[in-house]
Write a protein that holds these residues in place. Sequence first.
Motif, PDB file in Angstrom:
ATOM      1  N   MET A 284       0.832  -1.201   0.000  1.00  0.00           N
ATOM      2  CA  MET A 284       0.000   0.000   0.000  1.00  0.00           C
ATOM      3  C   MET A 284       0.872   1.259   0.000  1.00  0.00           C
ATOM      4  O   MET A 284       2.050   1.212   0.358  1.00  0.00           O
ATOM      5  CB  MET A 284      -0.925  -0.003   1.217  1.00  0.00           C
ATOM      6  CG  MET A 284      -0.211   0.033   2.559  1.00  0.00           C
ATOM      7  SD  MET A 284      -1.293  -0.405   3.947  1.00  0.00           S
ATOM      8  CE  MET A 284      -2.565   0.825   3.814  1.00  0.00           C
ATOM      9  N   CYS A 285       0.262   2.386  -0.403  1.00  0.00           N
ATOM     10  CA  CYS A 285       0.971   3.661  -0.334  1.00  0.00           C
ATOM     11  C   CYS A 285       0.275   4.627   0.624  1.00  0.00           C
ATOM     12  O   CYS A 285       0.768   5.721   0.871  1.00  0.00           O
ATOM     13  CB  CYS A 285       1.138   4.292  -1.716  1.00  0.00           C
ATOM     14  SG  CYS A 285      -0.404   4.836  -2.468  1.00  0.00           S
ATOM     15  N   LEU A 286      -0.878   4.199   1.172  1.00  0.00           N
ATOM     16  CA  LEU A 286      -1.528   4.969   2.226  1.00  0.00           C
ATOM     17  C   LEU A 286      -0.977   4.500   3.569  1.00  0.00           C
ATOM     18  O   LEU A 286      -0.557   3.352   3.709  1.00  0.00           O
ATOM     19  CB  LEU A 286      -3.042   4.772   2.184  1.00  0.00           C
ATOM     20  CG  LEU A 286      -3.738   5.227   0.895  1.00  0.00           C
ATOM     21  CD1 LEU A 286      -5.223   4.866   0.939  1.00  0.00           C
ATOM     22  CD2 LEU A 286      -3.558   6.720   0.681  1.00  0.00           C
ATOM     23  N   LEU A 287      -0.986   5.386   4.574  1.00  0.00           N
ATOM     24  CA  LEU A 287      -0.438   5.016   5.875  1.00  0.00           C
ATOM     25  C   LEU A 287      -1.292   3.912   6.498  1.00  0.00           C
ATOM     26  O   LEU A 287      -2.520   4.029   6.550  1.00  0.00           O
ATOM     27  CB  LEU A 287      -0.405   6.229   6.798  1.00  0.00           C
ATOM     28  CG  LEU A 287       0.517   7.386   6.363  1.00  0.00           C
ATOM     29  CD1 LEU A 287       0.423   8.535   7.364  1.00  0.00           C
ATOM     30  CD2 LEU A 287       1.959   6.935   6.215  1.00  0.00           C
TER      31      LEU A 287
ATOM     32  N   GLU B 134      -2.946  -4.046   8.465  1.00  0.00           N
ATOM     33  CA  GLU B 134      -2.316  -3.257   7.389  1.00  0.00           C
ATOM     34  C   GLU B 134      -0.816  -3.088   7.649  1.00  0.00           C
ATOM     35  O   GLU B 134      -0.005  -3.189   6.727  1.00  0.00           O
ATOM     36  CB  GLU B 134      -2.981  -1.887   7.284  1.00  0.00           C
ATOM     37  CG  GLU B 134      -4.409  -1.948   6.752  1.00  0.00           C
ATOM     38  CD  GLU B 134      -5.060  -0.573   6.634  1.00  0.00           C
ATOM     39  OE1 GLU B 134      -6.150  -0.496   6.038  1.00  0.00           O
ATOM     40  OE2 GLU B 134      -4.493   0.422   7.126  1.00  0.00           O
ATOM     41  N   ALA B 135      -0.456  -2.818   8.901  1.00  0.00           N
ATOM     42  CA  ALA B 135       0.957  -2.626   9.238  1.00  0.00           C
ATOM     43  C   ALA B 135       1.749  -3.900   8.999  1.00  0.00           C
ATOM     44  O   ALA B 135       2.875  -3.861   8.501  1.00  0.00           O
ATOM     45  CB  ALA B 135       1.086  -2.184  10.697  1.00  0.00           C
ATOM     46  N   ARG B 136       1.171  -5.040   9.342  1.00  0.00           N
ATOM     47  CA  ARG B 136       1.875  -6.320   9.152  1.00  0.00           C
ATOM     48  C   ARG B 136       2.118  -6.595   7.671  1.00  0.00           C
ATOM     49  O   ARG B 136       3.174  -7.126   7.283  1.00  0.00           O
ATOM     50  CB  ARG B 136       1.052  -7.460   9.770  1.00  0.00           C
ATOM     51  CG  ARG B 136       1.755  -8.820   9.715  1.00  0.00           C
ATOM     52  CD  ARG B 136       0.976  -9.875  10.495  1.00  0.00           C
ATOM     53  NE  ARG B 136       1.644 -11.159  10.412  1.00  0.00           N
ATOM     54  CZ  ARG B 136       1.454 -12.044   9.436  1.00  0.00           C
ATOM     55  NH1 ARG B 136       0.597 -11.759   8.447  1.00  0.00           N
ATOM     56  NH2 ARG B 136       2.109 -13.200   9.421  1.00  0.00           N
ATOM     57  N   ALA B 137       1.153  -6.241   6.814  1.00  0.00           N
ATOM     58  CA  ALA B 137       1.330  -6.439   5.367  1.00  0.00           C
ATOM     59  C   ALA B 137       2.528  -5.631   4.858  1.00  0.00           C
ATOM     60  O   ALA B 137       3.335  -6.125   4.066  1.00  0.00           O
ATOM     61  CB  ALA B 137       0.062  -6.039   4.624  1.00  0.00           C
ATOM     62  N   VAL B 138       2.663  -4.387   5.336  1.00  0.00           N
ATOM     63  CA  VAL B 138       3.806  -3.547   4.953  1.00  0.00           C
ATOM     64  C   VAL B 138       5.092  -4.136   5.527  1.00  0.00           C
ATOM     65  O   VAL B 138       6.119  -4.233   4.840  1.00  0.00           O
ATOM     66  CB  VAL B 138       3.621  -2.095   5.463  1.00  0.00           C
ATOM     67  CG1 VAL B 138       4.860  -1.256   5.172  1.00  0.00           C
ATOM     68  CG2 VAL B 138       2.390  -1.462   4.810  1.00  0.00           C
ATOM     69  N   PHE B 139       5.039  -4.567   6.793  1.00  0.00           N
ATOM     70  CA  PHE B 139       6.202  -5.161   7.454  1.00  0.00           C
ATOM     71  C   PHE B 139       6.728  -6.368   6.668  1.00  0.00           C
ATOM     72  O   PHE B 139       7.936  -6.514   6.463  1.00  0.00           O
ATOM     73  CB  PHE B 139       5.819  -5.587   8.879  1.00  0.00           C
ATOM     74  CG  PHE B 139       6.831  -6.465   9.551  1.00  0.00           C
ATOM     75  CD1 PHE B 139       7.922  -5.917  10.210  1.00  0.00           C
ATOM     76  CD2 PHE B 139       6.713  -7.848   9.502  1.00  0.00           C
ATOM     77  CE1 PHE B 139       8.875  -6.730  10.817  1.00  0.00           C
ATOM     78  CE2 PHE B 139       7.652  -8.665  10.103  1.00  0.00           C
ATOM     79  CZ  PHE B 139       8.730  -8.105  10.769  1.00  0.00           C
TER      80      PHE B 139
END
Length: 637
Positions: free
Chosen positions: A394-397, A403-408
């Motif tokens: 994602m590019c949104l915070l 959501e944080a885990r997916a970015v992690f």
Amino acid sequence: MASINSVEWRSICDKFTNAQLLTETESRSDPENDPFRSKYKAREYLREIYCSLKSFEAGDGEEDTVGDNCEQRPTDQPVDGQREDAFSQGLSGDSPAGMRAAKLGAVEYYLGVNHVDTEELPAGQEHLMNCLKMLDRCRVSSENVSLFIHVRNQLGILWAGRDETETAHGFLETAESIYQRYMKEDGRPPTDMTEYFSTEENLLTHQERAKRFELAYTHTMYYLAQVYRNLGENERAATYCHSTLQRQLQLNQFSPMEWALNAATLSQYYITKGQYMEGRHCLAAATVISGLAGEVPSEAAARESETESERREQLQQKRADIARCWIKYCLNLLQDAKKLLEDNIGELDTDRQDELKRARRQEEEEEEKGRKSALLFGSEDTFDSIASVEEKVMCLLPLDFTEARAVFLVGQNYVTQAKEYFQMDGYVTDHIEILQDHSSLFRALAFFEEDLERRCKMHKRRVDMLEPICNDLNSRYYLLIRRQLMFELAETYNEMMDLKLTLANRQADNHSLDSHTIKKFNHLCSASARYFQMFLDSLCSPEGKQPEHLEEEVLRPALVARFRVARLHSKLISSSPPVQLENLNRALENYKYVVQYCEAHPEAAAAVETELELSTEMVGLLPLKINRLKSRMAANN
């Protein structure tokens, strides 16, 4: 040049072709002990062409505006004196006199580039300025506009190389304005400089002329991007860099790995500005375009061929560099989300979280609009591939743990890729920086984790990856890195201690802590204090003497470490009054250090306002607590 017959003209064209061949092809094979052999030969051909043109000009009775003979040329000041009326006044580009000036100017240009290539910069500058002087007689037209731009590009590079950024900017900015005005007022594919010395059958097609002209302007933009960066105009630099990369793709004139690395580097600018959509787009494009460079040669192929070995090394390193840029993207995205969501004690603000989630739909719609208006990379061949890579992160915070885990996980995947190349054996600093980023990813993710036990395990992962490295590193060679690791380990143990205490207090439910919990708590507390003390000891002289004056770069960390050591010693749990007394005295000693250092160095107070306020308070309170403890101990004896 009317008096040149066809045989003489063909001879000039052949010499020019030979000069180009020597410069662009044969020079690559020049021996190490004679690295400019081909370029020196090319120079002789160019000088012969210059003398031939001058002799024909003299035979025509033309005024010698360049010099008395082919070896004496005037110099000029290194400023771009482009006339305001360059498009309306001067010799017509297609007139005999205009073409003579362009051809002589072109030889001066090629001689200038030749001298720059052979590291004879003053002579190179002289020839390039002579080219400008010749062009100053002419008005800009399709016959000479390419030379107008090329010579300014070269002068821009030359002056930028001397760190004369303003001078370089002047030449390049003029080149840019000439291109823009020419395209607005004329726009035809202009004559390429090589065509000044081509026979009729070797003239370029309109399509090839247009491509070469656009490439020259792309170079102008590329050099301007660097100049603006050096001038500190980062936003303009990023805009020019982005446009350059897009033009290179459109013209299909790029080296895949170089292009990809430039796009990945540009992403870091966007990330620091919080422009994650643009940053992600640059990184996705970098990933796709780097794939055009092909597969990494196998170890066996690399052993058999030096060329394949170099290619293997380059592809691995540059792809690892792109992976590191992806790590920074994921880390910054998580950290910016944390800043947005945390309350005044660093915990997740659920009201703020709900508010931001409600606003998310509108944000997603704006993102889609932004994508449509953004300058996107790619062609029909690569656009879908780039979009596919973008969809993976994602590019949104991120606003919650899922959501944080997916970015992690995306970031962690790139950590694995980067470590494959940047291994501890050979790349100590790079490897440790990647580990520190991995640790920071865990720390950022832990913020979103509501389960304190799982949060504590995340911090334990950080300790497990950093502690062995910290203890194995040689302080003599890696002192600064060790200090960073000591401080981070101290803070990590401190966070684990606070979490364990919160958990224990919840579970104890007003009952006293059990011995196992106390032992665990004291272990974490002591480990944190030990690493803070190791950091402080690293600041001492070889004889173990504390510095009287703390350097600016370690001032805050050192005073914070002192404050934390004091706090940790006051928190240690012990049933033994003598041990309690020793811990309180050590706490007082460190609180006093913070207060006394700031009294002796008033300028330090601003760096540790909160810590100084609390230390001052504790310096007043702890002696009372120590005296009460001493009285109890005396009464019990």
